[in-house]
Design an enzyme around this catalytic site. Structure first.
Site, PDB file in Angstrom:
ATOM      1  N   ARG A  35     -48.957  -9.405-131.205  1.00 47.93           N
ATOM      2  CA  ARG A  35     -49.147 -10.709-131.852  1.00 47.93           C
ATOM      3  C   ARG A  35     -47.803 -11.413-132.064  1.00 47.93           C
ATOM      4  O   ARG A  35     -47.736 -12.640-132.086  1.00 47.93           O
ATOM      5  CB  ARG A  35     -49.932 -10.531-133.169  1.00 47.93           C
ATOM      6  CG  ARG A  35     -49.242  -9.680-134.186  1.00 47.93           C
ATOM      7  CD  ARG A  35     -50.202  -9.167-135.261  1.00 47.93           C
ATOM      8  NE  ARG A  35     -51.003  -8.030-134.808  1.00 47.93           N
ATOM      9  CZ  ARG A  35     -51.909  -7.423-135.547  1.00 47.93           C
ATOM     10  NH1 ARG A  35     -52.167  -7.839-136.773  1.00 47.93           N
ATOM     11  NH2 ARG A  35     -52.596  -6.405-135.070  1.00 47.93           N
ATOM     12  N   LYS A  92     -45.878   5.540-132.629  1.00 42.56           N
ATOM     13  CA  LYS A  92     -47.225   6.050-132.357  1.00 42.56           C
ATOM     14  C   LYS A  92     -47.191   7.571-132.221  1.00 42.56           C
ATOM     15  O   LYS A  92     -46.135   8.120-131.868  1.00 42.56           O
ATOM     16  CB  LYS A  92     -47.721   5.480-131.015  1.00 42.56           C
ATOM     17  CG  LYS A  92     -48.093   4.020-131.040  1.00 42.56           C
ATOM     18  CD  LYS A  92     -48.566   3.577-129.656  1.00 42.56           C
ATOM     19  CE  LYS A  92     -48.943   2.116-129.631  1.00 42.56           C
ATOM     20  NZ  LYS A  92     -50.109   1.780-130.457  1.00 42.56           N
TER      21      LYS A  92
END
Ligand code: BES
Ligand code: ZN
Ligand code: ZN
Length: 529
Positions: free
Chosen positions: A377, A303
């Site tokens: 996920r 990120k």
């Protein structure tokens, strides 16, 4: 300069988990207050919004106080022309020998209730916000024992003040910490003190659950590793729940290849928590699942550094599960709950998963990991599969899953993806009570196609384009669930509060803990859970 750095470092080093939780208990349980302390008593009274300049529309409790004070409170309020508007306050001194300050707070129009477009109970929300403002103002004045008007909804009043007084300042010097305040309900003029005390306690416990979620989310990731998270959960819940702390070997034996593919980039070992609260005998528990990424750097798909500190809150789903369990067990709800929390860090390193790697989840499905930042996920896939083994009557997962849900809904509501209209209706009903909203999102096949079109494996962990990112993430999770009552809450948009919710300070929000507690409360009334 160098000396002060050394001092700070040694203070942080000394701070272990038991130290933190000892102070936590100190701030939340009134029995921990020192008896030698000097108490400065204050009172919060509610008034309704009223156009008249020659009368005050008091709540029941406030009217009795005014009568006892020979009408002094109404006289003082009427000395100024402008009537109080919702959310505004007036502080009075020397009106009652018992209280150094009497703060009058306006709780909005009399009779306000459910607003259909806003999907919120405006009356309850106004009470929460009005008492929150009141207790914070009184704390500023140095008052430390505050009696609060129930304002016609004792539970909402208790929630508002307990949530407002929360602060995470464990790591600050004593002089910079917010002073402790003792709050109680003004029951002295109530017809039924017992039921009022009971409702007050319920509101306080609801807030306590959310405050535990906030505390866990706010804690820095160097202190709150997966291992420390498990220790705190044991401290907070062990007397009411069974807490099983599973390690990496256990996850390997369960073939949780998807979860372990995220954990492998970090030196911190992963932990899988399994918690059980048995408030009743049943063979079909409610299953709660929470994303517990104690820090999300993005992994090799790293990120940008700006704002990355907020990713210490990427265990918000896990925190809300723990906060909910704290309240459910303290309220002794007659319900059977099992919680499943995969905990790990998402780090880039020589051992980290690389884009294009293929991993195998517990149910045998293979996943091409094209973006290591879509890690939530991956850990939830295995946790959802595992939760299915316990024949749950429903599965509710919470996760700070996608930036896309923040783009869609902001902090207005948590996004809910569910295959059950009945579950949706119940969750929404719960959110109207709590004031912490939810909004339904689609689980169309349209989104499933985006993640099943995959070059190397059964599934791809990203949808190919940025469009509908929260929906493709939910479609991915759907591949690991067979249960007919599944709810997925994407809580990334409500993770932190920057002033939107008046009764929550700035910082990690602990949302939607109270909605989930209310939902479990509703479900506990159904026989099969
Ligand atoms: N933890 C983030 C999502 C997030 C974003 C939480 C902002 C809280 C605030 C998640 O793991 C993530 O990085 N998701 C990616 C998915 C993408 C790579 C498909 C995202 O949303 O950008
Ligand atoms: Zn991520
Ligand atoms: Zn994440």
């Amino acid at each position: 300069m160098a000396a002060s750095i050394v001092k700070r470092v040694s203070r942080v080093k000394k701070l272990n988990v038991s130290h933190i939780s000892a102070r936590y208990k100190l701030l939340t349980g009134s029995r921990h207050f020192s008896t030698s302390k000097q108490w400065n008593k204050a009172l919060v009274l509610g008034v309704y919004e009223n156009e008249s300049t020659d009368s005050i529309d008091f709540t029941g409790t406030a009217r009795k106080f005014d009568e006892k004070a020979d009408g002094k409170i109404s006289q003082l309020l009427l000395t100024v022309k402008k009537p109080l508007k919702c959310g505004k306050t007036r502080t009075l001194h020397a009106v009652d020998p018992e209280f150094s300050s009497v703060l009058v707070t306006c709780i909005g129009k009399r009779g306000e209730g459910y607003d259909e477009l806003e999907t919120v109970d405006k009356g309850r929300e106004s009470i929460r916000a009005a008492v929150a403002k009141a207790v914070l103002q009184l704390r500023e004045l140095g008052e430390n024992e505050i009696e609060v008007d129930s304002c016609g909804d004792t539970e909402a009043s208790a929630e508002g003040c307990h949530l407002a007084l929360f602060s995470y300042d464990d790591l600050k010097a004593e002089k910079s910490r917010k002073p402790a305040v003792r709050i109680s309900c003004a029951t002295r003029y109530s017809q039924d003190k017992n039921s009022m005390e009971k409702e007050w306690r319920k509101g306080a416990i609801l807030a306590e659950g959310q405050n535990l979620s906030r505390r866990l989310m706010e804690m820095p990731a160097n202190l709150l590793t997966p291992t420390k998270f498990a220790e705190i959960v044991k401290e907070q819940l062990a007397d009411k729940c069974e807490v099983l702390v599973r390690d990496k070997d256990w996850a390997e034996s369960m073939k949780m290849g998807s979860f372990l593919s995220v954990a492998r980039g970090s030196v911190e070992p992963p932990v899988f928590l399994e918690i059980e609260y048995k408030g009743r005998q049943s063979d079909s528990p409610l299953a709660l699942v929470g994303k517990g990424v104690t820090f999300d750097t993005g992994g090799i798909s790293i990120k940008p550094s700006q704002g990355m500190d907020a990713m210490r809150g990427d265990m918000g789903g896990a925190a809300c599960v723990v906060g909910s369990l704290l309240s459910v067990s303290k309220l002794q709800l007659p319900v059977h709950v099992k919680a499943f929390i995969p905990l790990c860090e998402n780090m880039p390193s020589g051992s980290a998963t690389k884009p294009g790697d293929v991993v195998t989840a517990m149910n045998g499905k293979t996943i091409q990991v094209d973006n290591t930042d879509a890690e939530g996920r991956l850990i939830l896939a295995d946790a959802l599969c595992y939760s299915e083994q316990f024949n749950p009557s429903l599965i509710l997962d919470m996760a700070t899953l996608t930036g896309a849900i923040d783009v869609a809904l902001g902090a207005g509501a948590a996004g809910v993806f569910t295959n059950s209209d009945d579950m949706w209706n119940k969750l929404q009903k719960a959110s109207v009570r709590s004031g912490d909203r939810v909004w339904r999102m689609p689980l169309f096949n349209h989104y499933t196609k985006k993640i099943t079109e995959c070059q190397l494996a059964d599934l791809n962990n990203i949808g190919g384009s940025r469009s509908g990112g929260a929906c493709t993430a939910a479609a991915f999770l759907k591949e690991f669930v067979n249960n007919k009552n599944w709810l997925h809450l994407d809580i990334a948009g409500v993770m932190s509060n920057s002033g939107d919710v008046a009764y929550l300070g700035k910082g990690m929000s602990g949302r939607p803990t109270r909605t989930v507690i209310e939902f479990i409360n509703l479900m506990s009334k159904e026989t099969k859970n």
